[in-house]
Design a protein around this motif. Structure first.
Motif, PDB file in Angstrom:
ATOM      1  N   LEU A  25       0.803  -1.223   0.000  1.00 22.42           N
ATOM      2  CA  LEU A  25       0.000   0.000   0.000  1.00 22.42           C
ATOM      3  C   LEU A  25       0.836   1.273   0.000  1.00 22.42           C
ATOM      4  O   LEU A  25       0.322   2.346  -0.312  1.00 22.42           O
ATOM      5  CB  LEU A  25      -0.929   0.016   1.221  1.00 22.42           C
ATOM      6  N   GLY A  26       2.086   1.159   0.426  1.00 23.67           N
ATOM      7  CA  GLY A  26       2.916   2.338   0.543  1.00 23.67           C
ATOM      8  C   GLY A  26       2.575   3.186   1.755  1.00 23.67           C
ATOM      9  O   GLY A  26       2.872   4.383   1.811  1.00 23.67           O
ATOM     10  N   ARG A  27       1.930   2.556   2.741  1.00 23.66           N
ATOM     11  CA  ARG A  27       1.564   3.232   3.990  1.00 23.66           C
ATOM     12  C   ARG A  27       1.318   2.154   5.042  1.00 23.66           C
ATOM     13  O   ARG A  27       1.145   0.983   4.701  1.00 23.66           O
ATOM     14  CB  ARG A  27       0.317   4.098   3.825  1.00 23.66           C
ATOM     15  N   PRO A  28       1.275   2.538   6.319  1.00 22.18           N
ATOM     16  CA  PRO A  28       1.006   1.522   7.356  1.00 22.18           C
ATOM     17  C   PRO A  28      -0.378   0.886   7.196  1.00 22.18           C
ATOM     18  O   PRO A  28      -1.334   1.539   6.772  1.00 22.18           O
ATOM     19  CB  PRO A  28       1.084   2.325   8.661  1.00 22.18           C
ATOM     20  N   ILE A  29      -0.453  -0.381   7.535  1.00 22.48           N
ATOM     21  CA  ILE A  29      -1.714  -1.113   7.543  1.00 22.48           C
ATOM     22  C   ILE A  29      -2.591  -0.574   8.674  1.00 22.48           C
ATOM     23  O   ILE A  29      -2.083  -0.192   9.718  1.00 22.48           O
ATOM     24  CB  ILE A  29      -1.442  -2.631   7.698  1.00 22.48           C
ATOM     25  N   ARG A  30      -3.915  -0.511   8.449  1.00 24.36           N
ATOM     26  CA  ARG A  30      -4.830   0.000   9.473  1.00 24.36           C
ATOM     27  C   ARG A  30      -6.009  -0.949   9.646  1.00 24.36           C
ATOM     28  O   ARG A  30      -6.593  -1.388   8.666  1.00 24.36           O
ATOM     29  CB  ARG A  30      -5.399   1.368   9.074  1.00 24.36           C
ATOM     30  N   GLY A  31      -6.362  -1.222  10.876  1.00 25.35           N
ATOM     31  CA  GLY A  31      -7.584  -1.947  11.184  1.00 25.35           C
ATOM     32  C   GLY A  31      -7.670  -3.371  10.685  1.00 25.35           C
ATOM     33  O   GLY A  31      -8.770  -3.907  10.539  1.00 25.35           O
ATOM     34  N   ALA A  32      -6.554  -4.014  10.432  1.00 28.30           N
ATOM     35  CA  ALA A  32      -6.580  -5.374   9.887  1.00 28.30           C
ATOM     36  C   ALA A  32      -7.080  -6.363  10.926  1.00 28.30           C
ATOM     37  O   ALA A  32      -6.583  -6.409  12.046  1.00 28.30           O
ATOM     38  CB  ALA A  32      -5.199  -5.778   9.405  1.00 28.30           C
ATOM     39  N   HIS A  33      -8.068  -7.138  10.547  1.00 31.56           N
ATOM     40  CA  HIS A  33      -8.585  -8.211  11.405  1.00 31.56           C
ATOM     41  C   HIS A  33      -7.944  -9.546  11.044  1.00 31.56           C
ATOM     42  O   HIS A  33      -7.608 -10.334  11.915  1.00 31.56           O
ATOM     43  CB  HIS A  33     -10.107  -8.289  11.272  1.00 31.56           C
ATOM     44  N   THR A  66      -5.262  -5.613  -1.357  1.00 30.88           N
ATOM     45  CA  THR A  66      -3.996  -4.913  -1.132  1.00 30.88           C
ATOM     46  C   THR A  66      -2.944  -5.205  -2.188  1.00 30.88           C
ATOM     47  O   THR A  66      -1.986  -4.455  -2.306  1.00 30.88           O
ATOM     48  CB  THR A  66      -3.422  -5.275   0.252  1.00 30.88           C
ATOM     49  N   CYS A  67      -3.075  -6.263  -2.920  1.00 32.93           N
ATOM     50  CA  CYS A  67      -2.069  -6.663  -3.907  1.00 32.93           C
ATOM     51  C   CYS A  67      -1.990  -5.630  -5.032  1.00 32.93           C
ATOM     52  O   CYS A  67      -2.966  -5.443  -5.776  1.00 32.93           O
ATOM     53  CB  CYS A  67      -2.424  -8.024  -4.487  1.00 32.93           C
ATOM     54  N   PRO A  68      -0.858  -4.947  -5.179  1.00 32.44           N
ATOM     55  CA  PRO A  68      -0.763  -3.923  -6.217  1.00 32.44           C
ATOM     56  C   PRO A  68      -0.834  -4.492  -7.639  1.00 32.44           C
ATOM     57  O   PRO A  68      -1.316  -3.826  -8.547  1.00 32.44           O
ATOM     58  CB  PRO A  68       0.585  -3.257  -5.955  1.00 32.44           C
ATOM     59  N   LYS A  69      -0.375  -5.717  -7.821  1.00 31.68           N
ATOM     60  CA  LYS A  69      -0.428  -6.319  -9.155  1.00 31.68           C
ATOM     61  C   LYS A  69      -1.865  -6.650  -9.549  1.00 31.68           C
ATOM     62  O   LYS A  69      -2.285  -6.380 -10.680  1.00 31.68           O
ATOM     63  CB  LYS A  69       0.457  -7.558  -9.201  1.00 31.68           C
ATOM     64  N   ALA A 170       4.179  -8.447  -2.928  1.00 37.65           N
ATOM     65  CA  ALA A 170       4.699  -7.436  -2.010  1.00 37.65           C
ATOM     66  C   ALA A 170       5.488  -6.371  -2.761  1.00 37.65           C
ATOM     67  O   ALA A 170       5.833  -5.350  -2.195  1.00 37.65           O
ATOM     68  CB  ALA A 170       5.589  -8.075  -0.944  1.00 37.65           C
ATOM     69  N   HIS A 171       5.733  -6.599  -4.038  1.00 44.51           N
ATOM     70  CA  HIS A 171       6.461  -5.632  -4.843  1.00 44.51           C
ATOM     71  C   HIS A 171       5.473  -4.825  -5.673  1.00 44.51           C
ATOM     72  O   HIS A 171       4.545  -5.370  -6.236  1.00 44.51           O
ATOM     73  CB  HIS A 171       7.472  -6.336  -5.751  1.00 44.51           C
ATOM     74  N   ARG A 172       5.690  -3.538  -5.769  1.00 45.85           N
ATOM     75  CA  ARG A 172       4.752  -2.654  -6.434  1.00 45.85           C
ATOM     76  C   ARG A 172       4.900  -2.645  -7.944  1.00 45.85           C
ATOM     77  O   ARG A 172       4.032  -2.156  -8.650  1.00 45.85           O
ATOM     78  CB  ARG A 172       4.857  -1.246  -5.873  1.00 45.85           C
ATOM     79  N   GLU A 173       5.991  -3.153  -8.488  1.00 49.06           N
ATOM     80  CA  GLU A 173       6.149  -3.081  -9.941  1.00 49.06           C
ATOM     81  C   GLU A 173       5.129  -3.973 -10.632  1.00 49.06           C
ATOM     82  O   GLU A 173       4.710  -4.989 -10.110  1.00 49.06           O
ATOM     83  CB  GLU A 173       7.578  -3.454 -10.367  1.00 49.06           C
ATOM     84  N   ASP A 174       4.755  -3.559 -11.799  1.00 41.17           N
ATOM     85  CA  ASP A 174       3.761  -4.288 -12.571  1.00 41.17           C
ATOM     86  C   ASP A 174       4.490  -5.035 -13.683  1.00 41.17           C
ATOM     87  O   ASP A 174       5.155  -4.419 -14.510  1.00 41.17           O
ATOM     88  CB  ASP A 174       2.749  -3.304 -13.156  1.00 41.17           C
ATOM     89  N   THR A 175       4.354  -6.339 -13.707  1.00 35.50           N
ATOM     90  CA  THR A 175       5.066  -7.145 -14.700  1.00 35.50           C
ATOM     91  C   THR A 175       4.123  -7.730 -15.750  1.00 35.50           C
ATOM     92  O   THR A 175       4.512  -8.588 -16.509  1.00 35.50           O
ATOM     93  CB  THR A 175       5.838  -8.289 -14.002  1.00 35.50           C
TER      94      THR A 175
END
Length: 176
Positions: A25-33, A66-69, A170-175
């Motif tokens: 996400l490029g930021r801290p996780i919030r409210g994860a259950h 959350t998965c950027p790909k 976990a990597h933000r690049e798009d392949t």
């Protein structure tokens, strides 16, 4: 392409999961259950989020993709007009519209198990129950709930490439 490991039992969010999601996400996780669905690459891809964030903010998006790909691939679907077609079909097909409404009810029931937040009562995500507004939310729900629960989420999954094949989520690049 639907992943083989679908659905999965929710898993406790570990420190490694929290770090991976924060990287995604490029930021801290919030409210994860819980980790509601883990990508075939092993990383968390859908987080089950508390209906109230730690700062007290109501949060209706129970299933947060959350998965950027995957998110990038879904964005390409949205940009290609898939949602317009889905909304037209919802308006023309009463059976499909009813199934979409039942997905809304399922979403609300799953969130209710996490807690009651009156400010978001009756509000789900992704345009439910009447339209398709966000495929990211519908795919997140579909992955967490399993096949047959979210018809538009299932359909979007069928249209996606195997985003997990080339590198970790976990990597933000798009392949793709």
């Amino acid at each position: 392409m639907k992943p083989e490991a679908w659905p999965q039992a929710p898993q406790e969010v570990t420190e490694a999961d929290a770090a991976a999601v924060s990287a995604q996400l490029g930021r801290p996780i919030r409210g994860a259950h819980a980790v509601a669905w883990r990508c075939p690459c092993g990383q968390p891809a859908v987080i089950e989020t508390e209906p109230r964030l730690p700062d007290g903010t109501p949060f209706p998006t129970t299933y947060y993709l959350t998965c950027p790909k995957a998110a990038s691939a879904i964005g390409r679907l949205e940009g290609g007009g898939v949602m317009k077609d889905m909304n037209e079909r919802l308006g023309a097909d009463p059976e499909l519209a009813e199934h979409h409404r039942r997905a809304h009810e399922d979403y609300l029931a799953r969130r209710a198990r996490l807690g009651d937040v009156p400010e978001i009562a009756g509000v789900s995500a992704g345009g439910l129950p009447d339209r398709v507004k966000c495929l990211h939310a519908l795919v997140g729900h579909a992955l967490a709930a399993g096949p047959g629960v979210s018809p538009m989420g299932d359909e979007a999954l069928d249209l996606l490439p195997e985003w997990w094949r080339n590198s970790s989520c976990a990597h933000r690049e798009d392949t793709e």
